[in-house]
Design an enzyme around this catalytic site. Sequence first.
Site, mmCIF file in Angstrom:
data_model
loop_
_atom_site.group_PDB
_atom_site.id
_atom_site.type_symbol
_atom_site.label_atom_id
_atom_site.label_comp_id
_atom_site.label_asym_id
_atom_site.label_seq_id
_atom_site.Cartn_x
_atom_site.Cartn_y
_atom_site.Cartn_z
ATOM 1 N N HIS A 1 -10.119 1.960 4.449
ATOM 2 C CA HIS A 1 -8.112 1.959 5.467
ATOM 3 C C HIS A 1 -8.480 2.705 6.570
ATOM 4 O O HIS A 1 -9.378 3.631 6.223
ATOM 5 C CB HIS A 1 -6.462 2.271 4.111
ATOM 6 C CG HIS A 1 -5.690 2.707 5.006
ATOM 7 N ND1 HIS A 1 -5.377 3.522 5.426
ATOM 8 C CD2 HIS A 1 -5.006 1.525 4.976
ATOM 9 C CE1 HIS A 1 -4.059 3.172 6.161
ATOM 10 N NE2 HIS A 1 -3.790 1.819 5.987
ATOM 11 N N ASN B 1 1.268 -1.370 -0.180
ATOM 12 C CA ASN B 1 0.384 -0.555 0.147
ATOM 13 C C ASN B 1 1.083 1.163 0.031
ATOM 14 O O ASN B 1 0.968 1.340 0.898
ATOM 15 C CB ASN B 1 -0.583 -0.058 1.395
ATOM 16 C CG ASN B 1 -1.784 1.184 1.551
ATOM 17 O OD1 ASN B 1 -1.896 2.092 0.510
ATOM 18 N ND2 ASN B 1 -1.993 1.598 2.487
HETATM 19 P P1 PGA Z 1 2.596 1.024 7.628
HETATM 20 O O1 PGA Z 1 1.171 0.568 6.840
HETATM 21 O O2 PGA Z 1 3.135 -0.975 6.793
HETATM 22 O O3 PGA Z 1 3.345 1.419 7.060
HETATM 23 O O4 PGA Z 1 2.236 0.393 8.901
HETATM 24 C C1 PGA Z 1 0.483 -0.239 7.050
HETATM 25 C C2 PGA Z 1 -0.877 -0.365 5.945
HETATM 26 O O5 PGA Z 1 -1.708 1.547 6.607
HETATM 27 O O6 PGA Z 1 -1.540 -0.838 5.155
#
Ligand code: PGA
Length: 251
Positions: A96, A9
Amino acid sequence: MRKNIVAGNWKMNTTVPEGVTLAKEVNEKLAAITPKCDVIICVPFTHLCPVNEVINSEKLGLGAENCADHAKGAYTGEVSAAMVASTGATYVILGHSERRQYYGETSETLKEKVALAFENGLTPIFCIGEVLEERENGTAFDVVKKQIVDALFHLSAEDFSKIILAYEPVWAIGTGKTATDDQAEEMHAFIRGVIAEKYGQEVADNTSILYGGSCKPGNAKALFAKPNVDGGLIGGAALDAESFMGIVTAF
Ligand code: PGA
């Protein structure tokens, strides 16, 4: 049986040229191996077409990070599920926590988005997860259950089976604070139980439940070794091809 999946993502990071370079790097590294999981990158809307041009869709899935809750029309600045699908993307992240928190997404709007994703042949990667206060006051399990029930349990078993879930404890996103593998497993097993109650064990067993929140090459192996953790939704560590591949190869 359910699939193992590692999905990046990218959030609001990289310009188009930078994103194309990153996608090419991931694509090249993937070409050299046979991963034991499906691999997906979810990128900004502006990147979908040019990234689609440079990846081998047989080995690397492409997704958007959101889509509109209306099919088309006078919604200035929005991007519809049909538009996303027309780029060649086949996945879309929905719900999300950053969308829920900063852009006021609710289960009601998410229901519309899920329906539109399905109508356009997109597979939703549907995110759920509690904030720190809810973890600390013991309501995390109720909160996560409610997010699933309110936005998804109106679906037929057939449609529900097309969803990929991503459990992302909000306190672990971008904070460097990962849920322990035991905490992740506990919640994932709970989620699978909630699905089994509604749709039966077979549907529950076939649902991929990804973990997200500071997942890195160093902790991915332990997380993915848990029986109910079927992969990861990766933010920060997906912005570097080497570290993203370090997570892909943790399976
Ligand atoms: P992070 O984000 O791996 O930077 O903690 C994960 C996400 O929000 O999909």
